[in-house]
Design an enzyme around this catalytic site. Structure first.
Site, PDB file in Angstrom:
ATOM      1  N   PRO A  11      51.829  50.364  41.955  1.00  0.00           N
ATOM      2  CA  PRO A  11      51.971  49.884  43.322  1.00  0.00           C
ATOM      3  C   PRO A  11      52.342  48.408  43.445  1.00  0.00           C
ATOM      4  CG  PRO A  11      49.665  50.275  42.797  1.00  0.00           C
ATOM      5  CD  PRO A  11      50.481  50.877  41.679  1.00  0.00           C
ATOM      6  N   ASN A  12      53.235  48.164  44.363  1.00  0.00           N
ATOM      7  CA  ASN A  12      53.688  46.825  44.769  1.00  0.00           C
ATOM      8  C   ASN A  12      54.606  46.145  43.758  1.00  0.00           C
ATOM      9  OD1 ASN A  12      52.174  46.769  47.285  1.00  0.00           O
ATOM     10  ND2 ASN A  12      50.356  46.666  45.985  1.00  0.00           N
ATOM     11  N   ARG A  19      57.245  39.004  45.786  1.00  0.00           N
ATOM     12  CA  ARG A  19      55.801  39.146  45.945  1.00  0.00           C
ATOM     13  C   ARG A  19      55.080  38.006  45.218  1.00  0.00           C
ATOM     14  NH1 ARG A  19      52.056  43.354  42.476  1.00  0.00           N
ATOM     15  NH2 ARG A  19      50.136  42.906  43.585  1.00  0.00           N
ATOM     16  N   TYR A  24      53.410  36.043  40.153  1.00  0.00           N
ATOM     17  CA  TYR A  24      54.162  37.050  39.395  1.00  0.00           C
ATOM     18  C   TYR A  24      55.564  36.600  38.993  1.00  0.00           C
ATOM     19  CZ  TYR A  24      50.354  40.023  41.013  1.00  0.00           C
ATOM     20  OH  TYR A  24      49.108  40.549  41.246  1.00  0.00           O
ATOM     21  N   ASN A  75      52.217  49.406  33.664  1.00  0.00           N
ATOM     22  CA  ASN A  75      51.606  48.406  34.524  1.00  0.00           C
ATOM     23  C   ASN A  75      51.108  49.181  35.745  1.00  0.00           C
ATOM     24  OD1 ASN A  75      50.798  46.396  36.220  1.00  0.00           O
ATOM     25  ND2 ASN A  75      52.585  45.087  35.889  1.00  0.00           N
ATOM     26  N   ALA A  78      47.154  47.456  40.830  1.00  0.00           N
ATOM     27  CA  ALA A  78      45.743  47.440  41.244  1.00  0.00           C
ATOM     28  C   ALA A  78      44.995  48.721  40.860  1.00  0.00           C
ATOM     29  CB  ALA A  78      45.656  47.219  42.753  1.00  0.00           C
ATOM     30  N   HIS A  81      42.281  48.670  38.190  1.00  0.00           N
ATOM     31  CA  HIS A  81      40.900  48.274  38.467  1.00  0.00           C
ATOM     32  C   HIS A  81      40.122  49.333  39.241  1.00  0.00           C
ATOM     33  CE1 HIS A  81      42.883  44.602  37.327  1.00  0.00           C
ATOM     34  NE2 HIS A  81      43.613  44.602  38.423  1.00  0.00           N
ATOM     35  N   ASP A  88      41.958  59.106  33.037  1.00  0.00           N
ATOM     36  CA  ASP A  88      41.851  60.484  32.539  1.00  0.00           C
ATOM     37  C   ASP A  88      43.215  61.054  32.170  1.00  0.00           C
ATOM     38  OD1 ASP A  88      39.121  60.443  32.816  1.00  0.00           O
ATOM     39  OD2 ASP A  88      39.058  61.696  34.623  1.00  0.00           O
ATOM     40  N   GLU A  99      48.949  48.865  27.903  1.00  0.00           N
ATOM     41  CA  GLU A  99      48.625  48.360  29.242  1.00  0.00           C
ATOM     42  C   GLU A  99      49.274  46.995  29.409  1.00  0.00           C
ATOM     43  OE1 GLU A  99      44.415  48.007  29.965  1.00  0.00           O
ATOM     44  OE2 GLU A  99      44.726  46.845  31.792  1.00  0.00           O
ATOM     45  N   HIS A 101      50.239  43.684  32.134  1.00  0.00           N
ATOM     46  CA  HIS A 101      50.136  42.949  33.400  1.00  0.00           C
ATOM     47  C   HIS A 101      50.944  41.675  33.278  1.00  0.00           C
ATOM     48  CE1 HIS A 101      46.954  45.669  34.510  1.00  0.00           C
ATOM     49  NE2 HIS A 101      46.437  45.462  33.320  1.00  0.00           N
ATOM     50  N   LEU A 102      51.666  41.337  34.335  1.00  0.00           N
ATOM     51  CA  LEU A 102      52.411  40.073  34.317  1.00  0.00           C
ATOM     52  C   LEU A 102      51.450  38.892  34.301  1.00  0.00           C
ATOM     53  CD1 LEU A 102      54.277  41.988  36.694  1.00  0.00           C
ATOM     54  CD2 LEU A 102      55.791  40.316  35.683  1.00  0.00           C
ATOM     55  N   SER A 103      50.432  38.977  35.152  1.00  0.00           N
ATOM     56  CA  SER A 103      49.471  37.880  35.259  1.00  0.00           C
ATOM     57  C   SER A 103      48.336  38.080  34.252  1.00  0.00           C
ATOM     58  CB  SER A 103      48.899  37.832  36.682  1.00  0.00           C
ATOM     59  OG  SER A 103      48.177  39.024  36.958  1.00  0.00           O
ATOM     60  N   ARG A 108      41.845  35.636  36.715  1.00  0.00           N
ATOM     61  CA  ARG A 108      41.976  35.764  38.167  1.00  0.00           C
ATOM     62  C   ARG A 108      40.648  36.195  38.794  1.00  0.00           C
ATOM     63  NH1 ARG A 108      47.129  39.048  39.667  1.00  0.00           N
ATOM     64  NH2 ARG A 108      46.617  38.127  41.700  1.00  0.00           N
ATOM     65  N   ARG A 112      39.492  41.777  39.189  1.00  0.00           N
ATOM     66  CA  ARG A 112      40.621  42.132  38.314  1.00  0.00           C
ATOM     67  C   ARG A 112      40.240  42.096  36.836  1.00  0.00           C
ATOM     68  NH1 ARG A 112      45.065  41.947  41.927  1.00  0.00           N
ATOM     69  NH2 ARG A 112      44.700  40.401  43.549  1.00  0.00           N
TER      70      ARG A 112
HETATM   71  C1  DQA Z   1      49.097  43.248  37.922  1.00  0.00           C
HETATM   72  C2  DQA Z   1      47.677  42.680  38.082  1.00  0.00           C
HETATM   73  C3  DQA Z   1      46.874  43.502  39.060  1.00  0.00           C
HETATM   74  O1  DQA Z   1      45.573  42.955  39.214  1.00  0.00           O
HETATM   75  C4  DQA Z   1      47.552  43.531  40.412  1.00  0.00           C
HETATM   76  O2  DQA Z   1      46.833  44.352  41.304  1.00  0.00           O
HETATM   77  C5  DQA Z   1      48.970  43.931  40.341  1.00  0.00           C
HETATM   78  C6  DQA Z   1      49.793  43.401  39.270  1.00  0.00           C
HETATM   79  C7  DQA Z   1      49.982  42.320  37.060  1.00  0.00           C
HETATM   80  O3  DQA Z   1      51.036  42.777  36.625  1.00  0.00           O
HETATM   81  O4  DQA Z   1      49.640  41.161  36.841  1.00  0.00           O
HETATM   82  O5  DQA Z   1      49.485  44.634  41.207  1.00  0.00           O
HETATM   83  O6  DQA Z   1      49.019  44.502  37.268  1.00  0.00           O
END
Ligand code: DQA
Length: 148
Positions: A11-12, A19, A24, A75, A78, A81, A88, A99, A101-103, A108, A112
């Site tokens: 998502p997002n 964003r 990011y 990725n 959210a 979390h 599963d 796994e 994550h950009l950040s 943070r 998270r």
């Molecule tokens: C994320 C980190 C997550 O906490 C956040 O909800 C995202 C992006 C990242 O790529 O840093 O949507 O997965």
């Protein structure tokens, strides 16, 4: 046989570029996918991309990856979390998942810091922005024994 991987974004992440660029970066998802396609070409592997804002669609994509791909870079945004269902699905497919994550999620907000999927993935790459994706490709290939 040529290895095949799926890069799955949650998502997002379709909004990357605009964003919260201070968190990011300004690289778009399209740019990331183009860089990963070029990297796949250099590595001699196949890569597919998918993105969804819906938990169930991400689970469906993980199920579909079994038998189609050798591993997944995920990725989960959210859902990382919150989603026991995605955890599963990773366990159910038994595919190696990296796994991503950009950040740096550990630097943070507290909510998270916990990842529901961390315990069922090969490893976690976070904090390197868009560069994390090609790093994850190298990590996945090394895990699959294709780094020699
Ligand atoms: C994320 C980190 C997550 O906490 C956040 O909800 C995202 C992006 C990242 O790529 O840093 O949507 O997965």
């Amino acid at each position: 046989m040529k290895k095949s991987i799926l890069i799955l974004n949650g998502p997002n992440l379709n909004l990357l570029g605009t964003r919260q660029p201070e968190v990011y970066g300004t690289t778009t998802l399209q740019d990331i996918e183009a860089a990963c396609a070029a990297k796949a070409e250099a590595l001699g592997i196949s890569v597919s991309f998918a993105q969804s804002n819906h938990e169930g669609a991400l689970i469906d994509a993980l199920h579909a990856a079994k038998g189609t791909h050798d591993g997944v870079i995920l990725n989960a945004g959210a859902y990382t979390h919150t989603s026991i269902a995605i955890r599963d699905a990773i366990s159910a497919t038994m595919l190696p998942v990296i796994e991503l994550h950009l950040s740096n999620i550990h630097a943070r907000e507290k909510f998270r810091h916990h990842s529901h999927i961390a315990a069922v993935v090969v490893g976690q790459i976070c904090g390197f922005g868009a560069h994390g994706y090609p790093l994850a490709m190298d990590a996945l290939m090394a895990h699959l024994g294709e780094d020699k």
